[in-house]
Design a protein around this motif. Structure first.
Motif, short mmCIF file in Angstrom:
data_model
loop_
_atom_site.label_atom_id
_atom_site.label_comp_id
_atom_site.label_asym_id
_atom_site.label_seq_id
_atom_site.Cartn_x
_atom_site.Cartn_y
_atom_site.Cartn_z
N ILE A 6 21.54 -8.92 -15.51
CA ILE A 6 20.05 -8.45 -15.57
C ILE A 6 20.20 -7.44 -14.18
O ILE A 6 19.09 -6.53 -14.20
CB ILE A 6 18.85 -9.68 -15.33
N ARG A 7 20.93 -7.83 -13.23
CA ARG A 7 21.00 -6.91 -12.12
C ARG A 7 19.75 -7.20 -11.30
O ARG A 7 18.97 -6.06 -10.96
CB ARG A 7 21.28 -5.56 -12.29
N TYR A 8 19.49 -8.35 -10.97
CA TYR A 8 18.60 -8.65 -9.84
C TYR A 8 18.47 -7.76 -8.51
O TYR A 8 17.39 -7.50 -8.13
CB TYR A 8 18.56 -10.09 -9.58
N ASP A 9 19.70 -7.41 -7.86
CA ASP A 9 19.88 -6.91 -6.74
C ASP A 9 19.29 -5.53 -6.86
O ASP A 9 18.51 -4.90 -6.08
CB ASP A 9 21.24 -6.70 -6.35
N ILE A 10 19.46 -4.63 -7.97
CA ILE A 10 19.03 -3.49 -8.35
C ILE A 10 17.37 -3.35 -8.58
O ILE A 10 16.59 -2.74 -8.06
CB ILE A 10 19.75 -2.56 -9.33
#
Length: 178
Positions: A6-10
């Motif tokens: 999901i790429r929560y950091d981005i």
């Protein structure tokens, strides 16, 4: 640990940059409310940054601008902002993508956003220059005392840049009228 598809950091970084975008868009429409003003630190060599060669020579890595009294033509779009500022009584036009911003600080309410924009190592085989990648941003909770760092913005007219090495947040006591 499971891979983050999901790429929560981005997503988190984009959301926090959206706070800055919304605030600047409102200021562009209505002006600065009350005693609000901003220190914005950005990487001068980041893709999309447009500043004069004079400023780029003086601040080859990053600079901090102050948006308070003497600014004009603030325009905000989805990817960044443009602003007119005076540096040592010389008017300049800056274009700054939000992806180049390392820090946003409103000292009137001690609100701070820090974005840790890291550079990737150049690909030696391909001979390509280093690229910027957006790691997660952090939000600093308000405290009773503002952070004091080693470097302070240069004194002078609003919009004066600070030759800082990091995304420093400074004490404003030196700028307060006594």
């Amino acid at each position: 640990m499971a891979e983050d598809h999901i790429r929560y950091d981005i997503l988190a970084q984009e959301a926090l940059r959206g706070v800055m975008r919304k605030v600047l868009a409102e200021v562009a429409r209505t002006g600065l409310p009350g005693s609000h003003h901003f220190f914005i630190t950005f990487l001068t060599g980041a893709p999309g940054v447009r500043i004069s060669s004079r400023l780029r020579e003086r601040y080859p890595e990053q600079m901090t601008i102050v948006i308070q009294f003497q600014y004009w033509d603030l325009k905000v779009n989805e990817s960044g902002f443009e602003i007119g500022l005076s540096f040592s009584d010389v008017p300049e036009r800056l274009e700054i993508p939000f992806s180049a911003v390392r820090g946003f600080y409103d000292p009137s309410v001690n609100f701070e956003l820090e974005f840790d924009v890291k550079t990737e190592e150049p690909d030696e085989d391909a001979g390509e220059p280093a690229k910027l990648s957006p790691p997660p941003a952090t939000i600093q909770p308000a405290a009773t005392e503002p952070k004091k760092k080693a470097k302070e913005p240069a004194k002078g007219s609003e919009g004066e840049a600070a030759p800082a090495k990091g995304a420093d947040v400074v004490s404003l006591d030196a700028f307060r009228k006594k």
